[in-house]
Design an enzyme around this catalytic site. Sequence first.
Site, short mmCIF file in Angstrom:
data_model
loop_
_atom_site.label_atom_id
_atom_site.label_comp_id
_atom_site.label_asym_id
_atom_site.label_seq_id
_atom_site.Cartn_x
_atom_site.Cartn_y
_atom_site.Cartn_z
N HIS A 19 0.83 -1.21 0.00
CA HIS A 19 0.00 0.00 0.00
C HIS A 19 0.87 1.26 0.00
O HIS A 19 0.59 2.21 -0.70
CB HIS A 19 -0.92 0.01 1.22
N ASP A 112 -5.45 6.00 2.19
CA ASP A 112 -5.54 4.55 2.06
C ASP A 112 -6.79 4.07 2.82
O ASP A 112 -7.06 4.52 3.94
CB ASP A 112 -4.29 3.88 2.64
#
Length: 478
Positions: A19, A112
């Site tokens: 990520h 995120d």
Amino acid sequence: MDSEPPVELYFFPFVGGGHQIPMIDTARVFAAHGAKSTILSTTLSNALRFRNSIHRDQTLNRRITIHVLDLPNDAAPPDTSMSAAPFTDTSVFQQPLKQFLTQNPPDCIVIDIFHRWASDLIDSLGIRRIVFNGNGFFSRCVMHNVSRFRPHEKLGSDSEPFVVPGLPDRVELTKSQLPVFSRNKSGPDKFGQLEDKSFGVVVNSFYELESKYADYFKKELGKKAWGIGPVSLCNRDEADKSERGQAASFDEENMKWCLNWLDSQEPNSVVYISFGSLARLSYKQLIEIAHGLENSKQGFVWVIGKVCTSENENHENEENWLVGFEKRMRESQRGVVIRGWAPQILMLEHKSVGGFVSHCGWNSTLESVCAGVPMITWPLSAEQFSNEKLITDLLGIGVQVGSKEWASWNMERKELIGREKVEDAVRKVVGGGDEAVEMRKRARDLAEKAKRAVEEGGSSYAEVDALISELKSLKKKN
Ligand code: UDP
């Protein structure tokens, strides 16, 4: 240069490798397009990992900076390693984030999805929020329709294939390949809701790779999305590639040996093996891989990350066996084992590397595509089984090793993929057969398309500009 003030975007990455790495690249892409990018980092040591790349961008006059959110006094820092678990709680940064956003509101913040607590906070401050979840268009459409139509609920067994309804192609999965959390009926889809309330989503993908699914996602599922990848292509400098994510676990001397050895191998004859930043395999499985590699007679670079062990078992014998294997392979110039972290893009781009045994993490998939390297697909968890279908059935750039069991990254799996399957798949991809030649042609064609997508005039280039323009026009209205 534009006399108007630049559009300002904040990027708040989650720490886990799959990520954090693409979000940092995304911030760099937007800065390269003239926006002002600020990366919100959760600890200083975390920021340091990519500081050099950011510094190089700054010397090119790009507007990109890192802002470190300080931990409140006495608060314990969450895991900040590349292998941080997907649901690591980062809410300790709530107050520092609120304070920073209140004092310095940007035009937009890209967050995120794993910072689950942050969406409500950002929305309450009236700041435009864009979501990043790390996946491609295809897998998102697959998972969306699985949870909408629930075709797996009508099956007799976990291993019986079903067709995912409603998609442009025939896509078959089994219940055992679905994430455990999506198999059973549960409450409302919190992630989906956070996305639906957002300004839109950025997707690390390019139109030519999954065009039908980019369209499906936007038109059929009604999502506002920008396909802006592959963002890894912003790493053009050798130094960016060799330090990406974190420093390689090999010291300079070992890395030199590895690269010299790779230079001495035939083009496309070596297989690169890595299961990403998070997944853990058992010693039993590692030993099967070792035998499979040795029996294939092909060269290899094998990255071994953390191993899945149980507390009450002693693994000394297995570890000793692996150490012996590693030594034997290196002495006979057959292959290299890297324990820890490898510079993946550098490895995949090497002319001798002709195949990638991968868990089909979306970043690894894109990086393989960008390097024109066919894959041996070995999905383990997350949305990786959907990615496998895209790679093998739809794009024809990989062969399946035969993984059938979805299990969480830290769970010991029941399934053991035997050495024969590993040997067979490795031979098919780097052993020089006709099937491999065809797959390589298709992979190289996609690699060209990926490069064109991020260049001026390309599809992803246009999407980045489109988002910046939209934010610019909203800025004028405010
Ligand atoms: N990676 C790397 N070296 C390693 C392991 C991983 O550079 O030794 C990078 C890889 O290039 C990719 C990311 O870490 O960018 C892993 O992301 P992916 O989506 O493939 O898998 P995940 O780690 O999320 O399971």
